[in-house]
Design a protein around this motif. Sequence first.
Motif, PDB file in Angstrom:
ATOM      1  N   ASP A  54       5.993   9.979   2.992  1.00  0.00           N
ATOM      2  CA  ASP A  54       4.985  10.615   2.152  1.00  0.00           C
ATOM      3  C   ASP A  54       3.727   9.758   2.055  1.00  0.00           C
ATOM      4  O   ASP A  54       2.608  10.274   2.056  1.00  0.00           O
ATOM      5  CB  ASP A  54       5.540  10.882   0.749  1.00  0.00           C
ATOM      6  N   SER A  55       3.922   8.444   1.962  1.00  0.00           N
ATOM      7  CA  SER A  55       2.765   7.554   1.949  1.00  0.00           C
ATOM      8  C   SER A  55       2.012   7.672   3.260  1.00  0.00           C
ATOM      9  O   SER A  55       0.778   7.660   3.294  1.00  0.00           O
ATOM     10  CB  SER A  55       3.203   6.107   1.760  1.00  0.00           C
ATOM     11  N   ASP A 114      -4.244  11.848   5.644  1.00  0.00           N
ATOM     12  CA  ASP A 114      -5.369  12.539   5.021  1.00  0.00           C
ATOM     13  C   ASP A 114      -6.526  11.603   4.724  1.00  0.00           C
ATOM     14  O   ASP A 114      -7.680  11.963   4.880  1.00  0.00           O
ATOM     15  CB  ASP A 114      -4.920  13.207   3.711  1.00  0.00           C
ATOM     16  N   ILE A 115      -6.183  10.405   4.259  1.00  0.00           N
ATOM     17  CA  ILE A 115      -7.247   9.465   3.902  1.00  0.00           C
ATOM     18  C   ILE A 115      -8.095   9.135   5.132  1.00  0.00           C
ATOM     19  O   ILE A 115      -9.315   9.095   5.067  1.00  0.00           O
ATOM     20  CB  ILE A 115      -6.638   8.177   3.300  1.00  0.00           C
ATOM     21  N   TYR A 116      -7.428   8.905   6.248  1.00  0.00           N
ATOM     22  CA  TYR A 116      -8.163   8.536   7.458  1.00  0.00           C
ATOM     23  C   TYR A 116      -8.520   9.751   8.310  1.00  0.00           C
ATOM     24  O   TYR A 116      -9.049   9.584   9.406  1.00  0.00           O
ATOM     25  CB  TYR A 116      -7.338   7.549   8.291  1.00  0.00           C
ATOM     26  N   ARG A 134      10.652   1.629  -3.089  1.00  0.00           N
ATOM     27  CA  ARG A 134      11.250   0.684  -4.041  1.00  0.00           C
ATOM     28  C   ARG A 134      12.645   0.274  -3.631  1.00  0.00           C
ATOM     29  O   ARG A 134      13.161  -0.738  -4.088  1.00  0.00           O
ATOM     30  CB  ARG A 134      11.251   1.268  -5.460  1.00  0.00           C
ATOM     31  N   TRP A 139       3.485   3.956  -1.657  1.00  0.00           N
ATOM     32  CA  TRP A 139       3.785   4.478  -3.001  1.00  0.00           C
ATOM     33  C   TRP A 139       5.224   4.140  -3.328  1.00  0.00           C
ATOM     34  O   TRP A 139       6.132   4.410  -2.547  1.00  0.00           O
ATOM     35  CB  TRP A 139       3.542   5.982  -3.063  1.00  0.00           C
ATOM     36  N   ASP A 177       7.569   5.127  -5.477  1.00  0.00           N
ATOM     37  CA  ASP A 177       8.672   6.028  -5.829  1.00  0.00           C
ATOM     38  C   ASP A 177       8.902   7.179  -4.864  1.00  0.00           C
ATOM     39  O   ASP A 177       9.800   7.971  -5.073  1.00  0.00           O
ATOM     40  CB  ASP A 177       8.438   6.616  -7.228  1.00  0.00           C
ATOM     41  N   VAL A 178       8.094   7.311  -3.843  1.00  0.00           N
ATOM     42  CA  VAL A 178       8.294   8.427  -2.912  1.00  0.00           C
ATOM     43  C   VAL A 178       8.693   7.865  -1.547  1.00  0.00           C
ATOM     44  O   VAL A 178       8.439   6.701  -1.250  1.00  0.00           O
ATOM     45  CB  VAL A 178       7.021   9.291  -2.781  1.00  0.00           C
ATOM     46  N   GLN A 205       0.826  -1.197   0.000  1.00  0.00           N
ATOM     47  CA  GLN A 205       0.000   0.000   0.000  1.00  0.00           C
ATOM     48  C   GLN A 205       0.865   1.254   0.000  1.00  0.00           C
ATOM     49  O   GLN A 205       0.362   2.362   0.083  1.00  0.00           O
ATOM     50  CB  GLN A 205      -0.927   0.005   1.206  1.00  0.00           C
ATOM     51  N   GLU A 233       4.785  -1.439   5.979  1.00  0.00           N
ATOM     52  CA  GLU A 233       3.393  -1.759   5.651  1.00  0.00           C
ATOM     53  C   GLU A 233       2.568  -1.877   6.926  1.00  0.00           C
ATOM     54  O   GLU A 233       1.456  -1.370   7.021  1.00  0.00           O
ATOM     55  CB  GLU A 233       3.301  -3.108   4.921  1.00  0.00           C
ATOM     56  N   LEU A 293       1.855  10.276   5.206  1.00  0.00           N
ATOM     57  CA  LEU A 293       1.125  11.550   5.247  1.00  0.00           C
ATOM     58  C   LEU A 293      -0.158  11.486   4.428  1.00  0.00           C
ATOM     59  O   LEU A 293      -1.169  12.089   4.777  1.00  0.00           O
ATOM     60  CB  LEU A 293       2.024  12.686   4.748  1.00  0.00           C
ATOM     61  N   LEU A 294      -0.090  10.736   3.321  1.00  0.00           N
ATOM     62  CA  LEU A 294      -1.293  10.576   2.518  1.00  0.00           C
ATOM     63  C   LEU A 294      -2.346   9.799   3.316  1.00  0.00           C
ATOM     64  O   LEU A 294      -3.527  10.148   3.321  1.00  0.00           O
ATOM     65  CB  LEU A 294      -0.976   9.857   1.211  1.00  0.00           C
ATOM     66  N   LEU A 295      -1.885   8.762   4.013  1.00  0.00           N
ATOM     67  CA  LEU A 295      -2.820   7.972   4.823  1.00  0.00           C
ATOM     68  C   LEU A 295      -3.431   8.827   5.930  1.00  0.00           C
ATOM     69  O   LEU A 295      -4.585   8.652   6.294  1.00  0.00           O
ATOM     70  CB  LEU A 295      -2.103   6.760   5.421  1.00  0.00           C
ATOM     71  N   SER A 330      -0.628   0.440   8.327  1.00  0.00           N
ATOM     72  CA  SER A 330      -1.972  -0.049   8.645  1.00  0.00           C
ATOM     73  C   SER A 330      -2.397   0.316  10.056  1.00  0.00           C
ATOM     74  O   SER A 330      -3.534   0.088  10.434  1.00  0.00           O
ATOM     75  CB  SER A 330      -2.022  -1.565   8.498  1.00  0.00           C
TER      76      SER A 330
END
Lengths: 280, 262, 267
Positions: free
Chosen positions: B115-116, B122-124, B153, B108, B110-111, B106, B164, B118-120, B168
């Motif tokens: 950053d992933s 926002d999502i939650y 990566r 991203w 390439d970043v 889950q 991961e 921080l996106l989560l 979660s």
Amino acid sequence: MRQNRQNQTRNLPCQKRSIRHSFCLYTHYLSINIRSAMEYKSSFFLTALGQFLVSFHVFLGILFLFQRFSNVKGFTYSEVLLCYSIVLLEFSLAEMFARGFDQFSEMVRSGSFDRVLVRPRNELLQVLGSKFELTRIGRLLQALAMFFYGILQSHILWTPGKIITVIFMLFGGTCLFSGIFLLYASLCFFTLEGLEFMNIATDGAREYGKYPLSIYGKRMLQFTTFVIPYALVQYYPLLYLLDKRNGVFYVFLPLLSVLFLAPCYLLWRFGVKCYTSSGS
Amino acid sequence: MITMEHVCKSYRIAKRNAGFKEACKALFHREQEEIQALRDVSFTIQDGEMVGYIGPNGAGKSSTIKILSGILTPDSGQCLVNGLIPWKNRIRHVKEIGVVFGQRSQLWWDVPVIDSFLLLKDIYSIPDSVYRSNTDELTELLHLKELLRTPARQLSLGQRMRCEIAASLLHSPKILFLDEPTIGLDAVSKLAVRDFIRSQNQLHGTTVILTTHDMQDIEALTSRILLIGRGEILLDGTLEDIKRGGQTIDETIAQLYQEYEI
Amino acid sequence: MKKYFSFFRLRFSMGLQYRTAALAGIVTQFTWGAMEVLAFRAFYETDANSFPMSLSATCTYVWLQQAFLALFAAWLMDNELLESIINGNIAYELCRPIHIYDMWFSKSIANRLAKALLRSFPIIFIAACLPAPYGLSLPADPGYFLLFLLTLVLGLAVTVSFCMLVHVLAFFTISPRGLQMIFVSAADFFAGGIIPLPFFPKKVQFFMELLPFASMQNVPLRVYSGSMTEAELAKALGLQILWLLLLLAGGRKLCQYGEQKLTVQGG
């Protein structure tokens, strides 16, 4: 000893934030997409250049063709350019922001759509956010250049009504193409094979939208008026721009094509429902 | 609390021949074959329990997990997770759960991992203070400090799995579903992941439901085992209940599979 | 030679498996061709005198182009080859006692032939049933048909050897996909994929016909309807052979360089 981790998440008012918050999340997705793309800068710029050239070559095709012919069915070179550039602008805008749907077959195939479903946000928003095809900026720039070139070449008297018409065309057309991408994504819930034929409605519409749709004959015009309403964002408002038709009616016609999103969205909802009941 | 009562689920597998015409036909009508994935499954899991959910491939494990996480609607039966019906109140329900699919990412690619995260956030819609305290805690327990600035990566499998799991748990879920969390990991990472899951359960009372083929996971983590085969719960008990003297856990399970002919 | 033939056979039978994709492709290509024909009809009805060839010959050109799209479309490149360079799987290929260039060449040809075989016949059949002048007409005479077949094969070989050159360039660049896109779009344009070469202004056409791209689909599609004079034909055929040899030699040489570079750097 058990201590409950602070959990204030649920205390936030849910309704108030929904639209603004969705927009925030969308821009967050956009920024993470930009940062991902910038990891491969040279590839990004070369691909954008490639996108530029693909459309540029189509433009050259029109240019050379019109050195031989003075008009096609009464539409001159500059008028065709204007028509094509507007279609291309609509298409590249839709492609940049709704091409997440293009990869949706892969999302279904690999099961990443499950991940979307275990998150407390709208599924469409998440799918859209999963991929922005930012290299399409090349095509967008080409379309913009051609748009202004077309305007300079033509002798249109710009009235407020005509400017509004162009804005409505861009808005309606972007919605229409987004709707077709959404339609494509929705079909992925039912089958993953043979969906290449949808290229007719996307790439085909872009390529053959370069000429006003009436030149393809009456039946094609009827089809693109009532079935997939390309003509509402292309042919009819164009006639208004070129002073071939009058009436406020033509200004607002492009907005009608937004209605096309409704059946696509319903099919999407239905698809999600089928997905959650079959789990595949 | 999780309760499942008499849950049944059958799939219709489309039987379709290759070909465009067939694909078109399939849009409207499909020849179908029914497969019973779950037959009358019932169980209850209390808050703060750690449960190992085991069974051979195709036994109905992932169907159960999908129903509990709201992705799948059962044909019949009752299911309540913390008072909510997962598939009916999906959006509200999934705020309270965390899911780790061992074989899918889950993050991203390439970043940087952060950053992933921080996106989560926002999502939650995780509030700043909660996000900060949770990342601090997870970073420390899972030793992520060096990893957060690295693009996903470039991480090894074990490093990525740790990230991961952290991803979660950012939104402090009450229930954590782990689908083969240790698959493909080296010994050090496996131990680290197990330690972390145990501490998470002790610290926050997180309910953990674990599906795995690695019986050491079960042995290290869970007090309770649910064995599913051919869509039915065949056994619900502790590891001690089924263990017979002198056998390793793998042998025990293999013997169980044989006994039930699954 | 035998081993390259078996690569060819393997790839060919693989290509034949994607029947659903082929059917979807036929529908797409047919619509594409129909739109193209309708557009040319509009231009013809507007000003028939400015047409460089007859409407019937133009429509035939369009239908053949759609039918044999898989043979000539530069964008239908074999992604497997590019991927293998990018992700390093090419190391396996280097361990085998074969020429990479030759193997890829036979694979590409097979891939395109298999795709074309599935797609071309239904399109040709339907297009031939359409009323004149909008359908596919018969070849000018049997001699031209044989020449059509010959130039078709040569055109395919030129197309593949050009694509090979683009593939091989992947050895030397960090972003092969963007580069590929640029080459492909240029090739499509100069080969007459967007508008047939006779529709270009005379001066432009003269230069374009000298380029390797004109030796791809342009020659066979025009030979078929007999819209080339004998002198033009001889020149086109000569250019086809010349470009094929040049592209093959250049590609092979570059491929050898690439292999060396790869083994020196260790991937």
